[in-house]
Each structure stands twice: as structure tokens, then as C-alpha cells.
Design an enzyme around this catalytic site. Sequence first.
Site, PDB file in Angstrom:
ATOM      1  N   ASP A  33       0.853  -1.191   0.000  1.00  0.00           N
ATOM      2  CA  ASP A  33       0.000   0.000   0.000  1.00  0.00           C
ATOM      3  C   ASP A  33       0.888   1.239   0.000  1.00  0.00           C
ATOM      4  O   ASP A  33       1.646   1.466   0.951  1.00  0.00           O
ATOM      5  CB  ASP A  33      -0.894   0.016   1.240  1.00  0.00           C
ATOM      6  CG  ASP A  33      -1.916  -1.107   1.231  1.00  0.00           C
ATOM      7  OD1 ASP A  33      -2.814  -1.064   0.378  1.00  0.00           O
ATOM      8  OD2 ASP A  33      -1.813  -2.025   2.067  1.00  0.00           O
ATOM      9  N   ASP A 172      -9.856  -6.065  -2.047  1.00  0.00           N
ATOM     10  CA  ASP A 172      -9.041  -5.572  -0.938  1.00  0.00           C
ATOM     11  C   ASP A 172      -9.881  -4.830   0.087  1.00  0.00           C
ATOM     12  O   ASP A 172     -10.545  -3.856  -0.251  1.00  0.00           O
ATOM     13  CB  ASP A 172      -7.960  -4.643  -1.509  1.00  0.00           C
ATOM     14  CG  ASP A 172      -7.044  -4.050  -0.451  1.00  0.00           C
ATOM     15  OD1 ASP A 172      -7.097  -4.480   0.711  1.00  0.00           O
ATOM     16  OD2 ASP A 172      -6.254  -3.151  -0.803  1.00  0.00           O
TER      17      ASP A 172
END
Length: 210
Positions: A33, A172
Site C-alpha cells: 500500500d 481488498d
Amino acid sequence: MKRKVSVSFLSSKNKEEDLIKLGATDTDYIHVDVMDGKFVKNKNLPFKLLDRLSYTLQKRLDVHLMVNKPNKFIEEYATLNSEYITIHVELPKEVIDSSIELIKSYGIKCGLAIKPNTDINLLKDYLDRIDLILVMSVEPGSGGQEFISETPDRIAKIKELIGKKKIAINVDGGINDKTVKCLDKANIVVSGSYVVNSDSFMDAIKSLRW
């Protein structure tokens, strides 16, 4: 075919230690991320850590860029073991076009991420040029959020949009051994806190497969 698992270390209390532990598991990918503090409010820039561990960490990377200007980050992560680099469909079209071209120029698979409330029709213009769609099942920007229950219906509509094109569906946000049961149409699932806060990374990862 087993569903693939990508583990995020965003919620890790000790990122380096957890990355080394993940390297010893059978996870298919490590989900990265990347946040610039502008596209989303939080900031997370793990490139230096991953670069330092690159010789010991042999897992392929699934990179999610939550940034306004992706190209400089693409150039960084192209130097690592990245299988996918994913940008957001909410960015301006000229930014998306430029970034897709740059990702492809490195021989890396290109993904487009879409937020929970974004019109899925925005994906249409890019379906011939991408390899993956990252369906956000939480609002992007921080770990530990609850799974949005409408996500499976949204995935079904995106699958219809894709048709026969060979585009993987990655999901996700808020994924654990319970929420994963409704994601039968996903090719890859990303899980973070459920894995890295567990007593056994291997057992947690196993529970997310078919």
C-alpha cells in the site's frame, strides 16, 4: 484452481519482522500500500524498506498506488519484484493513460483500482489495456476497516463488464476467513490485519484459499 492470496503489511506493528515472516509463508504476493497523503489522507511510503529487503524477500509484489502522481512511484517499484502495479480509476484520464503506458513499458502487469462508490463504467475505457481490477471492499487509505457487504454484487457487475477479457479480479479490504466466503468470483484476495495480527500467518493464509 486455488484463489491467490496477497498479504498487506500496512497494519503491521513491526513491518520488517512481518515482511520476513511473510517471506517464509506460501502467500502468492505481498500487497504494498503506497499512499502520498493527498489521494488518501494517510501516508505510507515503504519503498526504502522493501528495497533494503529485496535480496532476502523473494515474494512477488502486488503494488497499490493511492497517489495523485503515480509515475515517479511506478519508476521506483519497477526496480523491485513487482508483478502488478495498480493505479486508481478516479485519477484524471491523462494521468491514467500515461501511467498504464509506463507500467507496460517495464513489462509489469497493470491494474486499475476502484473505490466502493465509484461508477464501474469508468473502467470501460481501459479494459483492453489492463490485466487486473482491484475492487476496494473498504474505503482506501487505512487498514482494519469492515468489509462492505455490497461488494460481491459489485464484483458480479464488474465481471459482466469484463466479459471474456482476461482480467483478474483482486479484492481488498476487511477480508478474513468469514468475509472471503462470499468472494467466489475473485481471483486474488488481499488480507492485512487478519493475517499479520494472527498467531499463525500460514494458518490465516490457508483459510483464505478455496
